[in-house]
Design a protein around this motif. Structure first.
Motif, PDB file in Angstrom:
ATOM      1  N   VAL A   1      13.113   7.064 -11.157  1.00  0.00           N
ATOM      2  CA  VAL A   1      14.006   7.923 -10.334  1.00  0.00           C
ATOM      3  C   VAL A   1      13.314   7.996  -8.940  1.00  0.00           C
ATOM      4  O   VAL A   1      13.461   8.164  -7.534  1.00  0.00           O
ATOM      5  CB  VAL A   1      14.913   8.773 -10.885  1.00  0.00           C
ATOM      6  CG1 VAL A   1      15.470   9.716  -9.418  1.00  0.00           C
ATOM      7  CG2 VAL A   1      15.584   8.887 -11.357  1.00  0.00           C
ATOM      8  N   ALA A   2      12.273   8.329  -9.648  1.00  0.00           N
ATOM      9  CA  ALA A   2      10.926   8.536  -7.847  1.00  0.00           C
ATOM     10  C   ALA A   2      11.012   6.946  -7.953  1.00  0.00           C
ATOM     11  O   ALA A   2      10.825   7.283  -5.924  1.00  0.00           O
ATOM     12  CB  ALA A   2      10.305   9.469  -8.290  1.00  0.00           C
ATOM     13  N   VAL A   3      10.948   5.841  -8.141  1.00  0.00           N
ATOM     14  CA  VAL A   3      10.217   5.105  -8.204  1.00  0.00           C
ATOM     15  C   VAL A   3      11.770   4.508  -7.427  1.00  0.00           C
ATOM     16  O   VAL A   3      11.046   4.046  -5.741  1.00  0.00           O
ATOM     17  CB  VAL A   3       9.530   4.050  -8.789  1.00  0.00           C
ATOM     18  CG1 VAL A   3       9.461   2.715  -8.567  1.00  0.00           C
ATOM     19  CG2 VAL A   3       8.181   4.309  -9.444  1.00  0.00           C
ATOM     20  N   ALA A   4      12.668   4.333  -8.193  1.00  0.00           N
ATOM     21  CA  ALA A   4      13.976   3.966  -7.308  1.00  0.00           C
ATOM     22  C   ALA A   4      13.758   4.825  -5.858  1.00  0.00           C
ATOM     23  O   ALA A   4      14.639   4.002  -4.870  1.00  0.00           O
ATOM     24  CB  ALA A   4      14.470   4.123  -8.188  1.00  0.00           C
ATOM     25  N   ALA A   5      13.941   5.821  -5.756  1.00  0.00           N
ATOM     26  CA  ALA A   5      14.465   7.121  -4.256  1.00  0.00           C
ATOM     27  C   ALA A   5      13.234   6.115  -3.311  1.00  0.00           C
ATOM     28  O   ALA A   5      13.582   6.190  -2.139  1.00  0.00           O
ATOM     29  CB  ALA A   5      14.184   8.317  -4.755  1.00  0.00           C
ATOM     30  N   GLY A   6      12.805   6.108  -3.038  1.00  0.00           N
ATOM     31  CA  GLY A   6      10.753   5.621  -2.671  1.00  0.00           C
ATOM     32  C   GLY A   6      11.091   4.516  -2.246  1.00  0.00           C
ATOM     33  O   GLY A   6      10.411   3.979  -1.223  1.00  0.00           O
ATOM     34  N   LEU A   7      12.382   3.397  -2.830  1.00  0.00           N
ATOM     35  CA  LEU A   7      12.701   1.727  -1.972  1.00  0.00           C
ATOM     36  C   LEU A   7      13.051   1.668  -0.911  1.00  0.00           C
ATOM     37  O   LEU A   7      13.141   1.013  -0.016  1.00  0.00           O
ATOM     38  CB  LEU A   7      13.097   1.109  -3.020  1.00  0.00           C
ATOM     39  CG  LEU A   7      12.693   1.040  -4.584  1.00  0.00           C
ATOM     40  CD1 LEU A   7      13.146   0.280  -5.518  1.00  0.00           C
ATOM     41  CD2 LEU A   7      10.879   0.263  -4.504  1.00  0.00           C
ATOM     42  N   GLY A   8      13.823   2.720  -0.630  1.00  0.00           N
ATOM     43  CA  GLY A   8      14.475   2.944   0.975  1.00  0.00           C
ATOM     44  C   GLY A   8      16.018   1.726   0.765  1.00  0.00           C
ATOM     45  O   GLY A   8      16.074   1.158  -0.483  1.00  0.00           O
ATOM     46  N   LYS A   9      15.997   1.422   2.188  1.00  0.00           N
ATOM     47  CA  LYS A   9      16.998   0.680   2.786  1.00  0.00           C
ATOM     48  C   LYS A   9      16.385  -0.739   2.310  1.00  0.00           C
ATOM     49  O   LYS A   9      15.733  -0.968   2.470  1.00  0.00           O
ATOM     50  CB  LYS A   9      18.148   1.011   3.383  1.00  0.00           C
ATOM     51  CG  LYS A   9      18.640   2.606   3.486  1.00  0.00           C
ATOM     52  CD  LYS A   9      19.206   2.377   5.140  1.00  0.00           C
ATOM     53  CE  LYS A   9      20.391   2.972   5.090  1.00  0.00           C
ATOM     54  NZ  LYS A   9      20.539   3.094   6.167  1.00  0.00           N
ATOM     55  N   SER A  10      17.302  -1.613   1.848  1.00  0.00           N
ATOM     56  CA  SER A  10      17.230  -3.182   1.932  1.00  0.00           C
ATOM     57  C   SER A  10      17.813  -3.650   3.038  1.00  0.00           C
ATOM     58  O   SER A  10      18.639  -3.242   3.791  1.00  0.00           O
ATOM     59  CB  SER A  10      17.575  -3.834   0.394  1.00  0.00           C
ATOM     60  OG  SER A  10      19.015  -3.747   0.404  1.00  0.00           O
ATOM     61  N   SER A  11      17.370  -5.269   2.865  1.00  0.00           N
ATOM     62  CA  SER A  11      18.331  -5.643   4.392  1.00  0.00           C
ATOM     63  C   SER A  11      19.812  -6.992   3.547  1.00  0.00           C
ATOM     64  O   SER A  11      19.826  -7.341   4.173  1.00  0.00           O
ATOM     65  CB  SER A  11      17.028  -6.596   4.896  1.00  0.00           C
ATOM     66  OG  SER A  11      16.494  -7.224   4.479  1.00  0.00           O
ATOM     67  N   GLY A  12      20.147  -6.161   2.776  1.00  0.00           N
ATOM     68  CA  GLY A  12      21.111  -6.720   1.882  1.00  0.00           C
ATOM     69  C   GLY A  12      22.522  -6.126   3.035  1.00  0.00           C
ATOM     70  O   GLY A  12      22.114  -5.946   4.070  1.00  0.00           O
TER      71      GLY A  12
END
Length: 77
Positions: A62-73
């Motif tokens: 969850v921490a890794v996923a939360a750190g991804l931020g927004k994508s340019s999709g």
């Protein structure tokens, strides 16, 4: 690494962690095969440890996923 790949791996890790927390003996026993069977047998005999590791796996993913931020999709436009 591509954010979608990282998020996909995080989702797999979350699922694995949840199964480890809810069904530590059964989940570990399903993977007892091949050369790593003795190691998994050792974990199967320690459900409390498997639960703790599963909870840590969920928290880490969850921490890794939360750190991804927004994508340019295009979502949210």
């Amino acid at each position: 690494m591509n954010g979608r790949i990282v998020e996909s791996l995080a989702m797999v890790a979350i699922g694995d962690g949840v199964l480890s927390v809810l069904f530590p003996v059964e989940h570990t026993a399903r993977w007892e095969m091949g050369p790593w069977a003795p190691m998994l047998e050792w974990f199967r005999d320690r459900p409390g440890l498997v639960r703790a590791l599963g909870a840590a796996e969920v928290a880490g993913a969850v921490a890794v996923a939360a750190g991804l931020g927004k994508s340019s999709g295009s979502a949210g436009k």
